[in-house]
Design an enzyme around this catalytic site. Sequence first.
Site: not given
Ligand code: SAH
Length: 381
Positions: A112, A125, A132, A139
């Site tokens: 996506e 984005c 992953c 997440c």
């Molecule tokens: N793997 C990379 C890229 C993913 S970025 C990373 O971890 O940075 C996506 C962002 O959204 C990351 O900061 C992740 O921690 C955050 N994220 C993931 N699930 C989330 C959720 N349920 N609520 C809020 N933020 C979330």
Amino acid sequence: MDQILEYEPPLNHDGEGGLVSLLGLTKAQLTEELSRFGVEQKALRMRTAQLWQWMYHRGAADFTDMTTISKDMRRELSAVYSLARPEIVSRQISEDGTRKWLLRSAPGIEYETVYIPEESRGTLCVSSQVGCTLNCTFCHTGTQKLVRNLTPYEIVAQLLIARDELEDWPEIGVGADGTRAITNIVMMGMGEPLYNFDNVKTALEIISDGDGFALSKRRITLSTAGVVPMIPKCGEEIGVLLAISLHAVRDETRDKLVPLNKKYPIAELMEACRNYPGLRNANRITFEYVMLKGVNDSLAEAKELVQLLKGIPAKVNLIPFNPWPGAQYECSDWEQIEAFAEVLMKAGYASPIRTPRGRDILAACGQLKSASEKVRASARR
Ligand code: SAH
């Protein structure tokens, strides 16, 4: 070994009907391909530049549009090569204007991309992997198995498709007056970009090239959960802005939220940040911090965060937790998020609270691909 899944992308992605895609190649690779195709040595530079312009500056999806190239050559090119985009499986538009596209480039290879319009900018984005490996416990993408790394073609195509759909090309639609719908890119979709380093690097090289999309590296942010050994390389070889999914200030807590922390604990991560190539005030590191009620949101932790950030040009992005079915966490209370932000602000750190966008279409952080998976699960039942 950090590259958990070794995936050798084909030099050329096979386009429709066995045609070879010219998208996703670096300039040097494109030149090499054209030479193989039979373009004479002395015309190689010019042909590469022409095609590059059409593909990435003007968004041509077909060789027939390329009016600066002779008809014969256009016909010959289209017999061998393709500029086809991946298939768009679904399009969704949120009531707040956020858009989400689910793309498919092969059976089971679905990913996506999300467009977030704001007053002064538009951010795309972008995903780097299907699924992953990190299993961050808050997440939703973490609950999906890694299928594979996306190829440079599949990463660049996310931008191509978004620009097609938003009519964001020069001379047409919103791009006609020189303004752009997409002004920024964040590698914050599905997957861990630093586990797909080579492909992400190639894709960002294409995207930032001045003769194509020409999106400045200062407008591209790569977010990592903290793959420490790759961080210096990211600064040296890719040179984009860095965001760190920190989410906790104590190893004990971070071990649970971001299991990768057991391998690369907070002290090592902060050291890598401190030494990030090109780090200065104008290129601050963004620390993302998801607000989880009773888990990481105390004011004592806010103060510890201030200590951790000492000496690092930084800003903090507080992300209200986006709940998903089955999640074991709750979002912090709004007053708590504000009080947490206040501690950081008083210490001199910008700490915007990220407004959840596109919640109604499950386009918010950590929710990508959950909707389509759910639809399919219910179809199976
Ligand atoms: N793997 C990379 C890229 C993913 S970025 C990373 O971890 O940075 C996506 C962002 O959204 C990351 O900061 C992740 O921690 C955050 N994220 C993931 N699930 C989330 C959720 N349920 N609520 C809020 N933020 C979330």
